[in-house]
Design a protein around this motif. Structure first.
Motif, PDB file in Angstrom:
ATOM      1  N   ASP A 138       0.861  -1.187   0.000  1.00 40.26           N
ATOM      2  CA  ASP A 138       0.000   0.000   0.000  1.00 40.26           C
ATOM      3  C   ASP A 138       0.892   1.230   0.000  1.00 40.26           C
ATOM      4  O   ASP A 138       1.331   1.694   1.051  1.00 40.26           O
ATOM      5  N   ALA A 139       1.157   1.772  -1.171  1.00 41.30           N
ATOM      6  CA  ALA A 139       2.093   2.883  -1.307  1.00 41.30           C
ATOM      7  C   ALA A 139       1.597   4.154  -0.635  1.00 41.30           C
ATOM      8  O   ALA A 139       2.376   5.051  -0.319  1.00 41.30           O
ATOM      9  N   GLU A 140       0.295   4.246  -0.391  1.00 43.48           N
ATOM     10  CA  GLU A 140      -0.270   5.459   0.191  1.00 43.48           C
ATOM     11  C   GLU A 140      -0.444   5.366   1.706  1.00 43.48           C
ATOM     12  O   GLU A 140      -0.876   6.331   2.338  1.00 43.48           O
ATOM     13  N   VAL A 141      -0.076   4.227   2.292  1.00 41.37           N
ATOM     14  CA  VAL A 141      -0.338   4.035   3.705  1.00 41.37           C
ATOM     15  C   VAL A 141       0.431   5.042   4.555  1.00 41.37           C
ATOM     16  O   VAL A 141      -0.078   5.548   5.565  1.00 41.37           O
ATOM     17  N   GLN A 142       1.661   5.365   4.172  1.00 35.71           N
ATOM     18  CA  GLN A 142       2.448   6.300   4.965  1.00 35.71           C
ATOM     19  C   GLN A 142       1.808   7.677   4.993  1.00 35.71           C
ATOM     20  O   GLN A 142       1.813   8.360   6.009  1.00 35.71           O
ATOM     21  N   ALA A 143       1.233   8.098   3.893  1.00 33.61           N
ATOM     22  CA  ALA A 143       0.593   9.412   3.837  1.00 33.61           C
ATOM     23  C   ALA A 143      -0.675   9.454   4.678  1.00 33.61           C
ATOM     24  O   ALA A 143      -1.033  10.512   5.216  1.00 33.61           O
ATOM     25  N   ARG A 144      -1.359   8.318   4.800  1.00 34.38           N
ATOM     26  CA  ARG A 144      -2.626   8.285   5.528  1.00 34.38           C
ATOM     27  C   ARG A 144      -2.457   8.172   7.037  1.00 34.38           C
ATOM     28  O   ARG A 144      -3.305   8.636   7.792  1.00 34.38           O
ATOM     29  N   LEU A 145      -1.370   7.532   7.475  1.00 37.44           N
ATOM     30  CA  LEU A 145      -1.204   7.253   8.893  1.00 37.44           C
ATOM     31  C   LEU A 145      -0.380   8.336   9.587  1.00 37.44           C
ATOM     32  O   LEU A 145       0.470   8.977   8.962  1.00 37.44           O
ATOM     33  N   PRO A 146      -0.595   8.528  10.879  1.00 37.85           N
ATOM     34  CA  PRO A 146       0.251   9.454  11.641  1.00 37.85           C
ATOM     35  C   PRO A 146       1.703   8.981  11.614  1.00 37.85           C
ATOM     36  O   PRO A 146       1.975   7.788  11.447  1.00 37.85           O
ATOM     37  N   PRO A 147       2.668   9.877  11.787  1.00 37.50           N
ATOM     38  CA  PRO A 147       4.079   9.475  11.788  1.00 37.50           C
ATOM     39  C   PRO A 147       4.401   8.604  12.998  1.00 37.50           C
ATOM     40  O   PRO A 147       3.707   8.638  14.012  1.00 37.50           O
ATOM     41  N   GLY A 148       5.455   7.828  12.876  1.00 39.90           N
ATOM     42  CA  GLY A 148       5.883   6.979  13.972  1.00 39.90           C
ATOM     43  C   GLY A 148       7.010   6.063  13.528  1.00 39.90           C
ATOM     44  O   GLY A 148       7.534   6.194  12.413  1.00 39.90           O
ATOM     45  N   ARG A 149       7.375   5.131  14.395  1.00 42.54           N
ATOM     46  CA  ARG A 149       8.474   4.207  14.111  1.00 42.54           C
ATOM     47  C   ARG A 149       7.995   2.771  14.273  1.00 42.54           C
ATOM     48  O   ARG A 149       6.908   2.511  14.801  1.00 42.54           O
ATOM     49  N   ILE A 150       8.825   1.829  13.829  1.00 45.40           N
ATOM     50  CA  ILE A 150       8.494   0.399  13.866  1.00 45.40           C
ATOM     51  C   ILE A 150       9.637  -0.361  14.531  1.00 45.40           C
ATOM     52  O   ILE A 150      10.810  -0.123  14.216  1.00 45.40           O
ATOM     53  N   VAL A 151       9.303  -1.291  15.415  1.00 42.75           N
ATOM     54  CA  VAL A 151      10.276  -2.230  15.984  1.00 42.75           C
ATOM     55  C   VAL A 151       9.783  -3.646  15.706  1.00 42.75           C
ATOM     56  O   VAL A 151       8.622  -3.975  15.982  1.00 42.75           O
ATOM     57  N   LEU A 152      10.656  -4.478  15.158  1.00 42.65           N
ATOM     58  CA  LEU A 152      10.349  -5.885  14.914  1.00 42.65           C
ATOM     59  C   LEU A 152      11.123  -6.746  15.896  1.00 42.65           C
ATOM     60  O   LEU A 152      12.329  -6.565  16.071  1.00 42.65           O
ATOM     61  N   LEU A 153      10.437  -7.694  16.513  1.00 42.87           N
ATOM     62  CA  LEU A 153      11.029  -8.575  17.521  1.00 42.87           C
ATOM     63  C   LEU A 153      11.066 -10.004  16.994  1.00 42.87           C
ATOM     64  O   LEU A 153      10.021 -10.630  16.814  1.00 42.87           O
ATOM     65  N   GLY A 154      12.257 -10.525  16.737  1.00 41.22           N
ATOM     66  CA  GLY A 154      12.378 -11.919  16.310  1.00 41.22           C
ATOM     67  C   GLY A 154      11.612 -12.260  15.058  1.00 41.22           C
ATOM     68  O   GLY A 154      11.120 -13.378  14.915  1.00 41.22           O
ATOM     69  N   SER A 155      11.514 -11.335  14.121  1.00 39.90           N
ATOM     70  CA  SER A 155      10.754 -11.589  12.889  1.00 39.90           C
ATOM     71  C   SER A 155      11.625 -12.287  11.845  1.00 39.90           C
ATOM     72  O   SER A 155      12.745 -11.838  11.573  1.00 39.90           O
ATOM     73  N   PRO A 156      11.138 -13.365  11.244  1.00 35.42           N
ATOM     74  CA  PRO A 156      11.906 -14.120  10.242  1.00 35.42           C
ATOM     75  C   PRO A 156      11.866 -13.429   8.881  1.00 35.42           C
ATOM     76  O   PRO A 156      11.149 -13.845   7.978  1.00 35.42           O
ATOM     77  N   LEU A 157      12.657 -12.408   8.728  1.00 35.67           N
ATOM     78  CA  LEU A 157      12.580 -11.538   7.552  1.00 35.67           C
ATOM     79  C   LEU A 157      13.192 -12.169   6.309  1.00 35.67           C
ATOM     80  O   LEU A 157      12.939 -11.704   5.191  1.00 35.67           O
ATOM     81  N   ARG A 158      13.980 -13.213   6.493  1.00 31.57           N
ATOM     82  CA  ARG A 158      14.624 -13.885   5.354  1.00 31.57           C
ATOM     83  C   ARG A 158      14.178 -15.338   5.233  1.00 31.57           C
ATOM     84  O   ARG A 158      14.897 -16.177   4.716  1.00 31.57           O
TER      85      ARG A 158
END
Length: 213
Positions: A83-103
């Protein structure tokens, strides 16, 4: 200024397991901390990412942070990737991932070879974890990754994982190009949700964009 933190759970969970994590983050950051629940087995990651987008879109806040544990981190990434427009729609903030199997996940791949393994893990895992992946974060907002290297957990039941791990996810499987910061702590996959060190690090990143902030 209002701040909301949304926790996104992992496989076979519903969000209740994050009670202490959310409580500590709420007190540390003076924020409201919520849990988003989704059908981790019955629905695929795309469907769950769309449900997350709808949930986040209804939140009224000045700052909106996201915390994803394990599979929940992939649901968050899927949301921002599709969703390329999600950042524009949502309030600003940060993300933390805990133990996520990204690969991808070696333990998920091993379990999938057993009778009923794929059925037990469900649609989301089949789509996201059963093949090695080379993801890259698109930089939509600051993203930090916390991995664990205390190798005690579910993954050990399906055989050796072949490297440092949190007992379920290999440390190397949590690597993601484009992250703002990365940290490895002496915690297991499940215990990281109850670890004071993990909570302190996550709060620091949500506050400053760095784990030592």
């Amino acid at each position: 200024m209002s701040t909301v933190i949304v926790y996104v759970h992992g496989l076979w969970q519903r969000g209740l397991e994050s009670h202490w994590l959310r409580r500590r983050l709420s007190l540390d950051l003076g924020a409201e901390a919520r849990a988003f629940s989704y059908p981790s087995v019955a629905a695929d990651a795309t469907t769950n990412a769309r449900a997350l987008a709808k949930y986040l879109g209804a939140i009224r806040a000045d700052t909106l942070h996201l915390i994803g544990h394990s599979l929940g981190g992939l649901v968050i990434l899927k949301l921002f990737a599709e969703d390329a427009e999600v950042q524009a729609r949502l309030p600003p903030g940060r993300i933390v991932l805990l133990g996520s199997p990204l690969r991808g996940s070696r333990s998920a791949q091993k379990l999938a070879r057993l009778p009923f393994g794929k059925k037990i893990m469900g649609l989301g895992v089949g789509e996201e974890l059963l093949a090695s992946r080379e993801r890259r974060w698109n930089g939509a907002r600051d993203l930090g990754v916390i991995a664990g290297d205390l190798g005690f957990g579910f993954g050990r039941l399906v055989g050796p994982l072949g490297g440092p791990s949190d007992g379920t996810i290999l440390v190397e499987e949590t690597e993601l190009e484009g992250t703002a910061d990365r940290l490895v702590l002496r915690v297991s996959h499940t215990r990281m949700l109850f670890s004071a060190a993990v909570t302190r690090a996550a709060a620091a990143f949500l506050r400053s964009g760095q784990f030592d902030g």
